[in-house]
Design an enzyme around this catalytic site. Structure first.
Site, PDB file in Angstrom:
ATOM      1  N   HIS A   1      70.730 -48.457  54.831  1.00 42.64           N
ATOM      2  CA  HIS A   1      70.439 -49.872  55.079  1.00 42.64           C
ATOM      3  C   HIS A   1      71.655 -50.801  54.945  1.00 42.64           C
ATOM      4  O   HIS A   1      72.063 -51.468  55.896  1.00 42.64           O
ATOM      5  CB  HIS A   1      69.376 -50.371  54.081  1.00 42.64           C
ATOM      6  CG  HIS A   1      68.130 -49.552  54.041  1.00 42.64           C
ATOM      7  ND1 HIS A   1      67.146 -49.665  54.989  1.00 42.64           N
ATOM      8  CD2 HIS A   1      67.694 -48.630  53.158  1.00 42.64           C
ATOM      9  CE1 HIS A   1      66.145 -48.852  54.692  1.00 42.64           C
ATOM     10  NE2 HIS A   1      66.458 -48.210  53.585  1.00 42.64           N
ATOM     11  N   ASP A   2      72.175 -50.896  53.721  1.00 39.91           N
ATOM     12  CA  ASP A   2      73.089 -52.005  53.397  1.00 39.91           C
ATOM     13  C   ASP A   2      74.433 -52.000  54.131  1.00 39.91           C
ATOM     14  O   ASP A   2      74.964 -53.085  54.436  1.00 39.91           O
ATOM     15  CB  ASP A   2      73.329 -52.051  51.879  1.00 39.91           C
ATOM     16  CG  ASP A   2      72.066 -52.429  51.124  1.00 39.91           C
ATOM     17  OD1 ASP A   2      71.134 -52.952  51.762  1.00 39.91           O
ATOM     18  OD2 ASP A   2      72.020 -52.196  49.904  1.00 39.91           O
TER      19      ASP A   2
END
Ligand SMILES: [Ca+2]
Length: 348
Positions: free
Chosen positions: A278-279
């Site tokens: 994700h990040d």
């Protein structure tokens, strides 16, 4: 290539809009053509987390980014672990001079929800990283964010939230003047077409502190949002993990170990080859925005219903008159994304 209703290919039209929206000047460091390097000043707000760790490593490896500070928030694990994990990652990268600040210990209104079942008890399970020796900064993260934004030239600092939005909301409440000084907020959070990952409706970062997300989404600051719709297309397949390991460096091997731990849970949950990374999408966007495509929409967060608490309601089709407040990404060039990650982490 799919097209928007106005007939312009999605990616091209997005870039035009993004260019219009983010017209703040880019600071150029150095003189003469040979040394031209664009630098963007950023503050990373984070709750590490293995995917946060990879995002931080990507930022620390990238000369285009000037990291003014890393602010920790409670999220994946409690604050005392997230701030320590942020320092562990800076030391892993060989950058102990990076300034790390501790922020909010809990969300604005709700009880803290954590995710040890995904990230492990420490939040960074996988590699055996030593206890950090670099010091935590004494200043409170929220004060650091406010002070930095009031000091730096307006529209030169980008905020990169990778966890619940508590610190950012607290800063906006404490000093509303910062809203007009922030260049943009590029955040990981939310989900629409993919639904949620912590409840059927909500993505973890937004679910943990929906009131904070509401403050940020209503702030009028240019926002780029990386929801699950993008991150679920950035999968850490076994062949990709091996590329990190094959770097043969401490960073490469630790990254492979983090991703292997992290993906175990997600492979079971989603039945996919690999887990979503994700990040790092947030940092990759700053370096190569052309890897992503989406559209400008209104995004509103649910803060009342327990059933759908923290749901990001994205007006993708423009069926309301609500003002557009975020560039919501939906697609990613995942091969280009992983190539960028491997190349950059190889520099550390
Ligand atoms: Ca995170």
């Amino acid at each position: 290539m799919h097209q928007n209703p106005d007939g312009i290919p999605a990616r091209a039209s997005d870039m035009v809009r993004a260019a219009r929206q983010f017209k703040a000047p880019i600071k150029v460091r150095g003189r003469g053509k040979g040394s031209m390097a664009e630098t963007q000043k950023i503050i990373i707000d984070t709750d590490p987390g293995q995917d946060d760790a990879v995002a931080i490593l990507l930022a620390l490896a990238s000369p285009e980014l000037d990291i003014l500070g890393i602010t920790a928030v409670a999220g994946n694990v409690p604050l005392k672990l997230t701030e320590k994990n942020a320092r562990k990652i800076c030391e892993l990268a060989g950058k102990p001079e990076t300034k790390v600040y501790a922020g909010a210990i809990r969300p604005l209104a709700r009880t803290l929800v954590t995710a040890e079942e995904v990230h492990g008890q420490t939040g960074l399970n996988g590699p055996d990283l030593p206890e950090p020796t670099m010091k935590l900064q004494e200043q409170y993260a929220v004060d650091f964010i406010v002070e930095t934004l009031m000091r730096e030239e307006a529209h030169t600092v980008t905020l990169c939230p990778l966890g619940p939005l508590t610190n950012i909301a607290l800063a906006l409440i404490r000093e509303p003047k910062i809203a007009k000084r922030i260049k943009q907020i590029v955040l990981m959070g939310g989900g629409f077409f993919e639904g949620g990952n912590v409840t059927p409706a909500a993505e973890f970062n937004i679910y943990v502190d929906p009131q904070a997300a509401d403050v940020v989404l209503r702030s009028g600051i240019p926002i780029v949002m990386m929801p699950l719709d993008v991150t679920h297309k950035a999968l850490t397949k076994a062949s990709r993990v091996e590329k990190f390991r094959a770097l043969g460096t401490r960073v490469g091997i630790a990254t492979a170990q983090m991703l292997e731990f992290f993906e175990r849970f997600d492979e079971q949950k989603y039945g996919s080859d690999g887990g979503p990374l994700h990040d790092p999408c947030v940092i990759a966007y700053l370096l190569k925005p052309e890897l992503f495509s989406g559209r400008e929409c209104n995004v509103t967060v649910e803060t009342a219903s327990e059933l759908t608490m923290g749901m990001t309601v994205v007006d993708w089709w423009g069926v309301t008159k609500r003002a557009k407040n975020a560039m919501v990404m939906r697609d990613i060039d995942h091969e280009g994304f992983f190539d960028l990650l491997v190349e950059r982490l190889g520099r550390l």
